[in-house]
Design a protein around this motif. Sequence first.
Motif, PDB file in Angstrom:
ATOM      1  N   TYR A   1       0.838  -1.207   0.000  1.00 26.60           N
ATOM      2  CA  TYR A   1       0.000   0.000   0.000  1.00 26.60           C
ATOM      3  C   TYR A   1       0.873   1.256   0.000  1.00 26.60           C
ATOM      4  O   TYR A   1       0.610   2.214  -0.735  1.00 26.60           O
ATOM      5  N   ALA A   2       1.908   1.263   0.844  1.00 27.87           N
ATOM      6  CA  ALA A   2       2.770   2.443   0.939  1.00 27.87           C
ATOM      7  C   ALA A   2       3.587   2.629  -0.324  1.00 27.87           C
ATOM      8  O   ALA A   2       3.842   3.765  -0.742  1.00 27.87           O
ATOM      9  N   ARG A   3       3.995   1.540  -0.957  1.00 29.65           N
ATOM     10  CA  ARG A   3       4.758   1.677  -2.194  1.00 29.65           C
ATOM     11  C   ARG A   3       3.896   2.263  -3.295  1.00 29.65           C
ATOM     12  O   ARG A   3       4.352   3.097  -4.079  1.00 29.65           O
ATOM     13  N   GLN A   4       2.634   1.846  -3.350  1.00 28.27           N
ATOM     14  CA  GLN A   4       1.751   2.398  -4.367  1.00 28.27           C
ATOM     15  C   GLN A   4       1.445   3.867  -4.090  1.00 28.27           C
ATOM     16  O   GLN A   4       1.300   4.666  -5.015  1.00 28.27           O
ATOM     17  N   ALA A   5       1.365   4.246  -2.821  1.00 30.22           N
ATOM     18  CA  ALA A   5       1.013   5.622  -2.469  1.00 30.22           C
ATOM     19  C   ALA A   5       2.212   6.559  -2.510  1.00 30.22           C
ATOM     20  O   ALA A   5       2.114   7.690  -2.992  1.00 30.22           O
ATOM     21  N   PHE A   6       3.361   6.100  -2.012  1.00 31.27           N
ATOM     22  CA  PHE A   6       4.507   6.999  -1.818  1.00 31.27           C
ATOM     23  C   PHE A   6       5.782   6.553  -2.537  1.00 31.27           C
ATOM     24  O   PHE A   6       6.826   7.170  -2.347  1.00 31.27           O
ATOM     25  N   GLY A   7       5.707   5.514  -3.327  1.00 27.51           N
ATOM     26  CA  GLY A   7       6.881   5.092  -4.074  1.00 27.51           C
ATOM     27  C   GLY A   7       7.798   4.192  -3.270  1.00 27.51           C
ATOM     28  O   GLY A   7       7.460   3.729  -2.174  1.00 27.51           O
ATOM     29  N   PRO A   8       9.008   3.936  -3.795  1.00 29.86           N
ATOM     30  CA  PRO A   8       9.928   2.978  -3.159  1.00 29.86           C
ATOM     31  C   PRO A   8      10.297   3.300  -1.718  1.00 29.86           C
ATOM     32  O   PRO A   8      10.388   2.396  -0.891  1.00 29.86           O
ATOM     33  N   VAL A   9      10.520   4.588  -1.401  1.00 32.12           N
ATOM     34  CA  VAL A   9      10.902   4.932  -0.030  1.00 32.12           C
ATOM     35  C   VAL A   9       9.747   4.645   0.935  1.00 32.12           C
ATOM     36  O   VAL A   9       9.958   4.095   2.029  1.00 32.12           O
ATOM     37  N   GLY A  10       8.540   4.991   0.529  1.00 34.66           N
ATOM     38  CA  GLY A  10       7.378   4.666   1.360  1.00 34.66           C
ATOM     39  C   GLY A  10       7.245   3.168   1.559  1.00 34.66           C
ATOM     40  O   GLY A  10       6.939   2.697   2.657  1.00 34.66           O
ATOM     41  N   GLY A  11       7.492   2.418   0.473  1.00 34.91           N
ATOM     42  CA  GLY A  11       7.449   0.966   0.579  1.00 34.91           C
ATOM     43  C   GLY A  11       8.491   0.448   1.548  1.00 34.91           C
ATOM     44  O   GLY A  11       8.227  -0.467   2.333  1.00 34.91           O
ATOM     45  N   TYR A  12       9.681   1.045   1.509  1.00 36.29           N
ATOM     46  CA  TYR A  12      10.737   0.616   2.434  1.00 36.29           C
ATOM     47  C   TYR A  12      10.324   0.847   3.886  1.00 36.29           C
ATOM     48  O   TYR A  12      10.464  -0.039   4.731  1.00 36.29           O
ATOM     49  N   ILE A  13       9.827   2.051   4.196  1.00 34.26           N
ATOM     50  CA  ILE A  13       9.477   2.374   5.583  1.00 34.26           C
ATOM     51  C   ILE A  13       8.405   1.412   6.106  1.00 34.26           C
ATOM     52  O   ILE A  13       8.531   0.853   7.203  1.00 34.26           O
ATOM     53  N   ALA A  14       7.359   1.208   5.306  1.00 29.22           N
ATOM     54  CA  ALA A  14       6.280   0.313   5.744  1.00 29.22           C
ATOM     55  C   ALA A  14       6.774  -1.124   5.848  1.00 29.22           C
ATOM     56  O   ALA A  14       6.449  -1.836   6.805  1.00 29.22           O
ATOM     57  N   GLY A  15       7.573  -1.558   4.870  1.00 32.51           N
ATOM     58  CA  GLY A  15       8.062  -2.931   4.885  1.00 32.51           C
ATOM     59  C   GLY A  15       8.992  -3.198   6.050  1.00 32.51           C
ATOM     60  O   GLY A  15       8.892  -4.242   6.718  1.00 32.51           O
ATOM     61  N   ALA A  16       9.905  -2.259   6.323  1.00 34.72           N
ATOM     62  CA  ALA A  16      10.847  -2.440   7.427  1.00 34.72           C
ATOM     63  C   ALA A  16      10.122  -2.435   8.769  1.00 34.72           C
ATOM     64  O   ALA A  16      10.419  -3.254   9.652  1.00 34.72           O
TER      65      ALA A  16
END
Length: 467
Positions: free
Chosen positions: A89-104
């Motif tokens: 969800y975060a990667r789709q909304a905020f791109g790779p960095v958002g995806g990293y933060i949510a995933g980590a």
Amino acid sequence: MSTQSTNQHAGVVSHHELRQTLGTWQLWGIAVGLVISGEYFGWSYGWAGAGTLGFVVTALFIAAMYTTFIFSFTELTTSIPHAGGPFAYARQAFGPVGGYIAGAATLVEFVFAPPAISLAIGAYLHVQFPGLDPKHAAMGAYLVFMALNIVGVQIAATFELVVTLLAIFELLVFMGVVAPGFQWANFVKGGWSGSDTFSVGSFTGMFAAIPFAIWFFLAIEGVAMAAEEAKNPKRSIPIAYVAGIITLVLLAIGVMVFAGAAGDWTKLANINDPLPQAMKFIVGDNSGWLHMLVWLGLFGLVASFHGIILGYSRQIFALARAGYLPEFLAKVHPRFKTPHRAIIAGGVVGIAAIYSDNLIQFGGQTLTANIVTMSVFGAIVMYIISMMSLFKLRKTQPNMERPFKAPLFPIFPAFALGAAVVRLGTMIYFNLLVAFVFAAFLALGYVYFLATRHQRDIAPADALLED
């Protein structure tokens, strides 16, 4: 994502690498099972600082946060049924960095929760077998349930449903057995009057107890990581989530009140097995009821432990598939179609945590309390970025198919977001050392993220996350 950009990747990832076999009841079993160990242990640490009445206030506020969060989070899960859950969800909304933060953050939550639960399993077994080292028993639990998760998701989910039903039954039995000794005077002892060490002298203790109230509900969002394996996620996931949060709220209130009213609740704070000890107030040390509680109580711990292994493995799998972790972790077992390497990798970290007393036991808290707090830090950060993703996707992708929409939008997600931000601030204030360790994990992970951009560039395109 355009056809041209898709062709620049190694190919489009197949979302049938994971078998789609899970029904509504199995997803409900996962939703409740992921969390139900929180009814058996962990929460009573909150009494040490907040007292019983203060902790009730904290727990009710956290219950409201989780209820509004789950109703909002379900919109994301049904719109983007992806094994990565919050990462997707975060990667789709905020791109790779958002995806990293949510995933980590999700990884920290789901990788650090199992060691705490396995230590509680060890503590329960130690009651029956005093010569058994709780840590060795915890490691044994890892080995058994990692193997069960590898064998297949259908078997794992069916097992999860059965042990969850048994765990709920046992909590009801506990309440029934201690009911004859229920005295409200026991529960309110020292509550607001300041008559003993465990009383609430101010709101400080209530804020300090936040991680242990969250433990009542932590990881229910893990159902999102089984979305790719659901037969009909757009219908079954909303039912599983809503029924799951109602089940958990009712059980949390019941267990907390009945345990506190059974006797001297101050003796139940800072221990890993509050329910057997509470039952001892009523039935004594050698009652058959006590032995039954210990054995059947293990089902609650096992349900959460087993379910969170399923959750962390799918998160590791999804992150590796997208190039955020080493690609070899995204391989599925050729026969069982489960992410066996991801299951093993998370288990290695968890077993290391069990035996890391000198590294994790600091700040005046027990090993279990620090592991619980670390897991909660990951959860809170993930909740914040998930709700931010919901608002962002509502604005940037208004035409996205949304089989379930958050009720009372924007009130529900705004309340969940605001409550999570407040909780993060208070947790940092009261757990500065753990917050520093958590931040160090995220910083080291970000260095790896920056160093492995090529790994993401060549990862297969994700059909569920097209621009």
